[in-house]
Design a protein around this motif. Structure first.
Motif, PDB file in Angstrom:
ATOM      1  N   SER A   1       9.651  -8.176  -6.195  1.00  0.00           N
ATOM      2  CA  SER A   1       8.289  -8.019  -5.699  1.00  0.00           C
ATOM      3  C   SER A   1       8.063  -8.883  -4.466  1.00  0.00           C
ATOM      4  O   SER A   1       7.269  -8.539  -3.585  1.00  0.00           O
ATOM      5  CB  SER A   1       7.297  -8.394  -6.802  1.00  0.00           C
ATOM      6  N   ALA A   2       8.774 -10.011  -4.365  1.00  0.00           N
ATOM      7  CA  ALA A   2       8.618 -10.890  -3.197  1.00  0.00           C
ATOM      8  C   ALA A   2       9.113 -10.194  -1.928  1.00  0.00           C
ATOM      9  O   ALA A   2       8.508 -10.320  -0.860  1.00  0.00           O
ATOM     10  CB  ALA A   2       9.393 -12.188  -3.415  1.00  0.00           C
ATOM     11  N   ILE A   3      10.203  -9.456  -2.032  1.00  0.00           N
ATOM     12  CA  ILE A   3      10.723  -8.716  -0.874  1.00  0.00           C
ATOM     13  C   ILE A   3       9.729  -7.652  -0.450  1.00  0.00           C
ATOM     14  O   ILE A   3       9.390  -7.523   0.735  1.00  0.00           O
ATOM     15  CB  ILE A   3      12.077  -8.075  -1.212  1.00  0.00           C
TER      16      ILE A   3
ATOM     17  N   ASP B   1      -2.171   3.325  -9.244  1.00  0.00           N
ATOM     18  CA  ASP B   1      -1.711   4.701  -9.096  1.00  0.00           C
ATOM     19  C   ASP B   1      -0.539   4.801  -8.126  1.00  0.00           C
ATOM     20  O   ASP B   1       0.272   5.723  -8.203  1.00  0.00           O
ATOM     21  CB  ASP B   1      -2.853   5.602  -8.621  1.00  0.00           C
ATOM     22  N   ALA B   2      -0.405   3.822  -7.220  1.00  0.00           N
ATOM     23  CA  ALA B   2       0.704   3.829  -6.276  1.00  0.00           C
ATOM     24  C   ALA B   2       1.924   3.096  -6.808  1.00  0.00           C
ATOM     25  O   ALA B   2       3.042   3.317  -6.347  1.00  0.00           O
ATOM     26  CB  ALA B   2       0.266   3.197  -4.954  1.00  0.00           C
ATOM     27  N   SER B   3       1.736   2.225  -7.801  1.00  0.00           N
ATOM     28  CA  SER B   3       2.840   1.408  -8.311  1.00  0.00           C
ATOM     29  C   SER B   3       3.554   2.040  -9.495  1.00  0.00           C
ATOM     30  O   SER B   3       4.636   1.586  -9.881  1.00  0.00           O
ATOM     31  CB  SER B   3       2.327   0.024  -8.708  1.00  0.00           C
TER      32      SER B   3
ATOM     33  N   GLY C   1      19.832   6.254 -13.879  1.00  0.00           N
ATOM     34  CA  GLY C   1      20.124   5.510 -12.662  1.00  0.00           C
ATOM     35  C   GLY C   1      18.921   4.859 -12.011  1.00  0.00           C
ATOM     36  O   GLY C   1      19.077   4.069 -11.075  1.00  0.00           O
ATOM     37  N   PHE C   2      17.713   5.169 -12.471  1.00  0.00           N
ATOM     38  CA  PHE C   2      16.513   4.567 -11.889  1.00  0.00           C
ATOM     39  C   PHE C   2      16.289   3.142 -12.383  1.00  0.00           C
ATOM     40  O   PHE C   2      15.641   2.336 -11.719  1.00  0.00           O
ATOM     41  CB  PHE C   2      15.272   5.392 -12.201  1.00  0.00           C
ATOM     42  N   GLY C   3      16.795   2.822 -13.576  1.00  0.00           N
ATOM     43  CA  GLY C   3      16.563   1.503 -14.138  1.00  0.00           C
ATOM     44  C   GLY C   3      15.223   1.398 -14.848  1.00  0.00           C
ATOM     45  O   GLY C   3      14.512   2.392 -15.026  1.00  0.00           O
ATOM     46  N   LYS C   4      14.863   0.175 -15.221  1.00  0.00           N
ATOM     47  CA  LYS C   4      13.632  -0.063 -15.979  1.00  0.00           C
ATOM     48  C   LYS C   4      12.396   0.103 -15.083  1.00  0.00           C
ATOM     49  O   LYS C   4      12.443  -0.164 -13.879  1.00  0.00           O
ATOM     50  CB  LYS C   4      13.642  -1.475 -16.557  1.00  0.00           C
ATOM     51  N   PRO C   5      11.271   0.530 -15.648  1.00  0.00           N
ATOM     52  CA  PRO C   5      10.028   0.641 -14.868  1.00  0.00           C
ATOM     53  C   PRO C   5       9.597  -0.716 -14.328  1.00  0.00           C
ATOM     54  O   PRO C   5       9.757  -1.748 -14.986  1.00  0.00           O
ATOM     55  CB  PRO C   5       9.016   1.178 -15.880  1.00  0.00           C
ATOM     56  N   ALA C   6       9.034  -0.708 -13.117  1.00  0.00           N
ATOM     57  CA  ALA C   6       8.602  -1.958 -12.471  1.00  0.00           C
ATOM     58  C   ALA C   6       7.102  -1.969 -12.190  1.00  0.00           C
ATOM     59  O   ALA C   6       6.614  -2.862 -11.494  1.00  0.00           O
ATOM     60  CB  ALA C   6       9.373  -2.146 -11.169  1.00  0.00           C
ATOM     61  N   ALA C   7       6.388  -0.991 -12.722  1.00  0.00           N
ATOM     62  CA  ALA C   7       4.963  -0.855 -12.410  1.00  0.00           C
ATOM     63  C   ALA C   7       4.157  -2.093 -12.774  1.00  0.00           C
ATOM     64  O   ALA C   7       3.211  -2.459 -12.071  1.00  0.00           O
ATOM     65  CB  ALA C   7       4.393   0.372 -13.110  1.00  0.00           C
TER      66      ALA C   7
ATOM     67  N   SER D   1       2.198  -3.511  -9.643  1.00  0.00           N
ATOM     68  CA  SER D   1       0.738  -3.309  -9.676  1.00  0.00           C
ATOM     69  C   SER D   1      -0.022  -4.559  -9.265  1.00  0.00           C
ATOM     70  O   SER D   1      -1.224  -4.504  -8.959  1.00  0.00           O
ATOM     71  CB  SER D   1       0.298  -2.863 -11.074  1.00  0.00           C
ATOM     72  N   LYS D   2       0.638  -5.711  -9.239  1.00  0.00           N
ATOM     73  CA  LYS D   2      -0.011  -6.938  -8.762  1.00  0.00           C
ATOM     74  C   LYS D   2      -0.073  -6.971  -7.234  1.00  0.00           C
ATOM     75  O   LYS D   2      -0.792  -7.786  -6.645  1.00  0.00           O
ATOM     76  CB  LYS D   2       0.750  -8.159  -9.278  1.00  0.00           C
TER      77      LYS D   2
END
Length: 492
Positions: A356-358, A147-149, A131-137, A141-142
């Protein structure tokens, strides 16, 4: 030093002991004729005294206590009892949960057929990774430190059922013994199951009610459900309450919540009916899923130190089919104040999974505008707060009547309320927000950041060590409710 009236004269005698002395003396004098060693009554009297003495000496071994009911304060045994009673060594103070093992057609088979859930597009990517979906790091990260992304994913707002099921199977207070359970979890993905029928214009009333009736028929056969009538059972639903409240054939959604067997079941939903006790609103899933407390702290530090260049922002799109659409009013104010406001146009499906824009817009803004969505709530509330931005509400039902377990009790401590009618009548949002002092803004942002753990779902089967996430808050809330409902809040 005592006053003369506080201390008796030295030559005076206390009256009560004197009276007792005289009574004792007269009592002993009356016994003298009978205390001769040559009198049988003397031996009987001595035997009774000896027996009483033996009873007193053996009191600790008796099955009852002869000591006073209130023990001495310096008693060692009293201290031991006090510590045991006031500091319970229990990892599950609210009770334990039993999770039903449902037939696969109620959950896993629905996910396996993810490409058939929605009549327009596949839901497979959205429902992947539990349910989390694909990674967005790679994208986040941009904007944020690496480490936070790393804890960011492309999470769909309707994936709640999978997220809760995964955590429930690994919950520290889950029990395999139903007789020791306080509450009972039904892992049926009903929100996903009805998606195809509610979006299909040709579906019938029977189609839209089929899955709910299938669930309730199964539940009604369970002895544990029969025992309580369902009031100690709960379910998670990844859609809003109104999708299950069809009162007429021509209306939207399923009539599930109006069926008798459903009335006592607690429903955890992303939006609740505030006037139904068995509806409980829980946070929409956002894209942030920390795996540890370190992930949370890292993100909080980043959000706290972010240099915010805009007073407020708005992410959304107009609703052309709504007359005098309020979102259009907000967009007009934002576009007319480009120095103060940042706009993210979410026309079409550009913001369906968050973007990422939001996130960048919310990170750059002190405040974020949160009108109602297609219903009274919207996921954007939580995207905004995770970014450390302060939400501005225009309807009480958008947040204040919804997420009571998850948001601060003092609404002014973390949010701003401007009634929509004031905005429609010309109130400038810039003028309202710019009057809030920098010190107050800092305090409000800190409160928002403090509550981030409570509004996100951890990417850790055991949760966050020493920290409650949204799942923990929700489940502990359910357990507490079940105990309260033993005395009330039941449909007959």
């Amino acid at each position: 030093m005592l006053s003369p009236t506080d201390s008796p004269p030295f030559n005076s005698k206390p009256k009560t002991p004197d009276i007792l002395d005289r009574k004792a003396s007269s009592f002993l004098a009356s016994l003298k004729p009978h205390l001769s060693l040559h009198h049988r009554r003397t031996w009987f009297f001595l035997a009774v005294l000896l027996l009483q003495l033996l009873l007193l000496l053996s009191a600790p071994s008796l099955p009852f206590s002869l000591s006073p009911s209130t023990p001495a304060l310096n008693s060692t045994s009293t201290l031991t009892v006090t510590v045991t009673n006031t500091v319970p060594d229990s990892p599950c103070p609210h009770g334990k949960l039993y999770a039903y093992d449902l037939p696969p057609q109620f959950n896993t088979e629905i996910v396996k057929n993810c490409d058939k859930i929605n009549p327009w597009s596949s839901r497979c990517d959205a429902l992947s990774n539990s349910g989390f979906g694909k990674p967005a790091a790679a994208v986040i990260s941009k904007i944020a430190p690496r480490d936070a992304s790393a804890a960011w994913f492309w999470t769909d707002q309707f994936s709640l059922e999978l997220i809760y099921h995964r955590r429930m199977l690994n919950y520290r207070c889950r029990t395999s013994d139903p007789q020791s359970a306080t509450a009972f979890y039904i892992p049926f993905y009903l929100g996903l199951a009805i998606e195809k029928s509610i979006f299909n214009k040709t579906s019938t009333e029977a189609d839209r009610d089929h899955h709910c009736k299938m669930l309730l028929n199964w539940a009604s056969d369970q002895p544990l459900f029969q025992r309580s009538g369902g009031w100690d059972h709960f379910i998670t639903l990844g859609r809003i309450s109104w999708d299950f409240r069809r009162s007429r054939i021509s209306d939207w959604g399923s009539s599930c919540f109006y069926l008798p067997q459903m009335r006592n079941i607690t429903r955890l939903l992303i939006e609740a009916n505030p006037w139904d006790h068995f509806d409980v609103a829980v946070p929409y899933p956002t894209g942030f899923h920390p795996a540890s407390t370190a992930d949370v702290r890292s993100w909080q530090d980043f959000a706290r130190s972010r240099n915010r260049t805009k007073l407020f922002s708005f992410a959304g799109a107009t609703r052309g089919y709504i007359k005098n659409d309020f979102r259009g009013v907000l967009l007009n104010q934002c576009y007319s104040e480009p120095v103060s406001c940042r706009v993210v146009d979410c026309g079409g499906s550009k913001c369906a999974k968050g973007s990422s824009a939001i996130l960048e817009a919310f990170l750059d803004s002190d405040f974020c505008l949160q009108p109602r969505g297609d219903s009274f709530t919207r996921r954007s509330i939580f995207d905004c707060m995770v970014a450390g931005s302060i939400p501005v509400f225009f309807w009480y039902r958008t947040a204040y009547l919804q997420y009571k377990w998850f948001f601060p009790g003092e609404r002014e401590s973390y949010s701003v309320f401007i009634h929509r009618n004031e905005v429609k009548n010309g109130t400038s949002i810039v003028s309202v927000l710019s009057k809030i002092s920098k010190e107050k803004v800092k305090e409000m942002r800190e409160k928002v950041i403090e509550y981030i753990p409570k509004i996100v779902y951890a990417n850790n089967n055991k949760g966050l060590e020493g920290m409650s996430d949204a799942f923990d808050v929700a489940v502990e809330g359910v357990l507490s409710r079940v105990k309260e409902q033993e005395q009330s809040y039941k449909w007959k």
